[in-house]
Design an enzyme around this catalytic site. Structure first.
Site, PDB file in Angstrom:
ATOM      1  N   LYS A   1     102.776 100.556 114.067  1.00  0.00           N
ATOM      2  CA  LYS A   1     101.418 100.560 114.630  1.00  0.00           C
ATOM      3  C   LYS A   1     100.428  99.851 113.717  1.00  0.00           C
ATOM      4  O   LYS A   1      99.438  99.298 114.190  1.00  0.00           O
ATOM      5  CB  LYS A   1     100.961 102.002 114.909  1.00  0.00           C
ATOM      6  CG  LYS A   1     101.666 102.633 116.102  1.00  0.00           C
ATOM      7  CD  LYS A   1     101.001 103.925 116.538  1.00  0.00           C
ATOM      8  CE  LYS A   1     101.629 104.463 117.808  1.00  0.00           C
ATOM      9  NZ  LYS A   1     100.946 105.685 118.289  1.00  0.00           N
TER      10      LYS A   1
ATOM     11  N   LYS B   1     106.399 100.449 131.165  1.00  0.00           N
ATOM     12  CA  LYS B   1     105.141 100.128 131.854  1.00  0.00           C
ATOM     13  C   LYS B   1     104.372  99.028 131.122  1.00  0.00           C
ATOM     14  O   LYS B   1     103.417  98.472 131.670  1.00  0.00           O
ATOM     15  CB  LYS B   1     104.267 101.376 131.997  1.00  0.00           C
ATOM     16  CG  LYS B   1     103.870 102.042 130.711  1.00  0.00           C
ATOM     17  CD  LYS B   1     103.230 103.379 130.998  1.00  0.00           C
ATOM     18  CE  LYS B   1     103.087 104.219 129.749  1.00  0.00           C
ATOM     19  NZ  LYS B   1     102.668 105.594 130.040  1.00  0.00           N
TER      20      LYS B   1
ATOM     21  N   LYS C   1     115.304  98.445 128.789  1.00  0.00           N
ATOM     22  CA  LYS C   1     114.807  99.704 129.339  1.00  0.00           C
ATOM     23  C   LYS C   1     113.521  99.464 130.134  1.00  0.00           C
ATOM     24  O   LYS C   1     112.689  98.642 129.760  1.00  0.00           O
ATOM     25  CB  LYS C   1     114.533 100.685 128.187  1.00  0.00           C
ATOM     26  CG  LYS C   1     114.207 102.098 128.633  1.00  0.00           C
ATOM     27  CD  LYS C   1     114.065 102.999 127.420  1.00  0.00           C
ATOM     28  CE  LYS C   1     113.706 104.420 127.818  1.00  0.00           C
ATOM     29  NZ  LYS C   1     113.546 105.306 126.634  1.00  0.00           N
TER      30      LYS C   1
END
Length: 338
Positions: A120, A205, A202
């Protein structure tokens, strides 16, 4: 308000879900679909992890909207407020208070090794804040505050659960046994649903291709359209086999939502083309998700009822967490408040 009655014969399971948007079909079939049945086997506590979400920049209006939607979606997927404790993390101050105490039992080096912090930090290089660094401690506090026995986790959360166990062990060694060491909960059933456009990846979204992902609140026409556009192969036979990743993915999805075995599916569609099969999968998925969409629509439009549920949920959570936090405060040597 009466405290929720948990069975003494059942283990406690805790999970917190970040309000990052609608669940995908992969999220639903792989995990969310099992939430309702978990209430039969476990005492369940679920939180919308809104405190965690602000480690990255958020639009306050969208965060509030996404949080309410996440709460309604949890209920629409089968979590019942009269059977489980459902609340917003920010509505129970004990999470943040325990996080501070546990921070003092956490080593700097442990946090610096967290892979998600590294990832992150790269993605949000303009906002490497202290919360991003210490949020695994808050995650540990979420779990340990209720002395949870099990935590449903994905592969990306294993390191954080291990840290929670390490923090609990360190606290117990220093102050005497108190915290339960949480174990990961691995669902008995589940499925890995792949992208409709790149069936070796996979379903996500965040995929740039809108046809790659089914969201569980997608309308029926959109669901069918996406399945019609699903990538398959040059063969025409509906069968599960190596090298047929697209069809294998569609068969997996169809099997879960209809209960049909692969053998039965192959027999049902013998002599039929991929077009017929894709349409059948799309219709089956849309019908399977219709109750979720309908219930979500009802809940999200009844703000008064939602508020009643999450307010009472927070009160129930605080009844449990207050007892545990008071014991923690006494163990570390704080003067009793009462």
């Amino acid at each position: 308000m009466a405290e929720i009655t948990f069975s003494k014969d059942k283990k406690l399971i805790f999970s917190a879900i970040q309000p990052t948007g609608t669940f995908t079909l992969g999220n639903y079939l792989g995990a969310v679909k099992n939430w309702g049945p978990l209430q039969e086997e476990f005492n369940c506590i679920y939180a919308v992890a809104d405190l965690h979400s602000i480690t990255v920049k958020q639009d306050p209006v969208k965060l509030r909207q996404n949080s309410l939607q996440a709460y309604a979606l949890m209920m629409a997927c089968g979590l019942a407020p009269e059977r489980s404790i459902l609340f917003f993390q920010s509505h129970n101050r004990h999470h943040a208070e325990l996080s501070w105490v546990l921070s003092c039992s956490t080593q700097f080096g442990e946090l610096s090794r967290m892979t998600q912090f590294k990832d992150k930090s790269q993605k949000h290089a303009d906002n490497i804040n202290a919360g991003l660094f210490t949020y695994p401690v808050l995650m540990a506090a979420d779990i340990l505050l209720y002395n949870a026995d099990f935590v449903p986790i994905g592969a990306d959360q294993k390191q954080h659960l291990e840290l929670a166990r390490n923090i609990a062990q360190r606290f117990n060694q220093r102050y005497g046994d108190f915290f339960t060491l949480p174990d990961p909960y691995i669902p008995k059933v589940g499925a890995k649903v792949m992208s409709l456009q790149e069936p070796t990846k996979k379903m996500s979204k965040s995929d740039e291709n809108p046809n790659a992902c089914i969201l569980i609140l997608d309308e029926k026409d959109a669901i069918i359209r996406k399945f019609k556009r699903a990538v398959t192969d040059s063969d025409t036979e509906v069968r599960y086999a190596e090298g047929k990743d697209g069809i294998n993915n569609l068969m997996t999805i169809y099997s879960i939502v209809t209960g049909r075995s692969f053998e039965e599916i192959e027999k049902d569609f013998s002599g039929k083309g991929y077009g017929d099969f894709k349409l059948a999968v799309g219709e089956a998925v849309a019908d399977h998700l219709e109750p979720v969409r309908t219930e979500f629509s009802r809940l999200i439009n009844d703000k008064a009822y939602l508020k009643k549920c999450y307010t009472e949920g927070a009160e129930k959570a605080m009844m449990i967490s207050q007892r545990n936090l008071s014991k923690v405060y006494r163990k570390v040597g704080f003067v009793d408040a009462r």
